[in-house]
Scaffold this motif. Structure first.
Motif, short mmCIF file in Angstrom:
data_model
loop_
_atom_site.label_atom_id
_atom_site.label_comp_id
_atom_site.label_asym_id
_atom_site.label_seq_id
_atom_site.Cartn_x
_atom_site.Cartn_y
_atom_site.Cartn_z
N UNK A 1 0.92 -1.00 0.17
CA UNK A 1 -0.20 0.13 -0.77
C UNK A 1 1.05 1.43 -0.23
N UNK A 2 0.42 2.22 -0.40
CA UNK A 2 0.80 3.60 -1.00
C UNK A 2 0.36 4.41 -0.63
N UNK B 1 -3.14 12.63 -3.22
CA UNK B 1 -4.38 13.64 -2.80
C UNK B 1 -4.87 13.21 -1.23
N UNK B 2 -3.05 11.48 -0.49
CA UNK B 2 -3.71 10.73 0.33
C UNK B 2 -4.43 10.18 0.59
N UNK B 3 -4.76 9.33 -0.44
CA UNK B 3 -5.51 8.63 -0.35
C UNK B 3 -5.22 7.13 -1.04
N UNK B 4 -5.16 5.90 0.16
CA UNK B 4 -4.56 4.75 0.06
C UNK B 4 -4.71 4.35 -1.70
N UNK B 5 -3.92 3.25 -1.70
CA UNK B 5 -4.28 2.84 -2.98
C UNK B 5 -3.13 1.89 -3.18
N UNK B 6 -2.59 0.87 -4.18
CA UNK B 6 -1.65 0.11 -4.22
C UNK B 6 -0.56 0.25 -5.23
N UNK B 7 0.54 -0.09 -4.65
CA UNK B 7 1.46 -0.25 -4.78
C UNK B 7 1.69 -1.19 -7.12
N UNK B 8 2.11 -0.14 -8.01
CA UNK B 8 2.05 -1.24 -8.72
C UNK B 8 2.83 -2.74 -9.07
N UNK C 1 -1.76 -7.77 -5.47
CA UNK C 1 -2.39 -9.26 -5.58
C UNK C 1 -1.90 -10.13 -4.22
N UNK C 2 -1.34 -8.60 -3.54
CA UNK C 2 -1.12 -9.00 -2.40
C UNK C 2 0.49 -8.76 -2.21
N UNK C 3 0.96 -9.67 -2.91
CA UNK C 3 2.22 -10.14 -3.65
C UNK C 3 3.28 -11.30 -2.35
N UNK C 4 1.57 -11.72 -1.70
CA UNK C 4 2.26 -12.47 -0.72
C UNK C 4 2.47 -11.82 0.53
N UNK C 5 2.63 -10.96 0.98
CA UNK C 5 2.72 -10.16 2.08
C UNK C 5 1.47 -10.39 3.23
#
Length: 66
Positions: A24-25, A29-36, A40-44
């Motif tokens: 996440x990043x 505008x300060x809102x949450x988004x997924x990193x490129x 799929x969560x990249x196994x995190x």
């Protein structure tokens, strides 16, 4: 794993980015988004904790077929 961020609910608290910074990043505008490439969560293992940490419940994590 599928991660959904409800952008209408997100308040930009940033708790997801603190819990799982590899997934996440925050946008300009300060809102949450997924990193490129991390949609799929990249196994995190912290993705579910990031969803729980969201103070407004804007993040939903589901498993495929579930």
């Amino acid at each position: 794993m599928h991660i959904d961020i409800d952008t209408d609910t997100c308040i930009g608290a940033g708790q997801c980015a603190l819990a799982a910074p590899g997934v996440f990043t925050q946008d300009d505008d300060g809102y949450s988004t997924l990193l490129p490439g991390r949609e799929d969560g990249a196994g995190d293992p912290m993705v579910r904790e990031a969803a729980r940490a969201c103070p407004v419940g804007a993040i939903t994590v589901t498993e495929p077929g579930g």
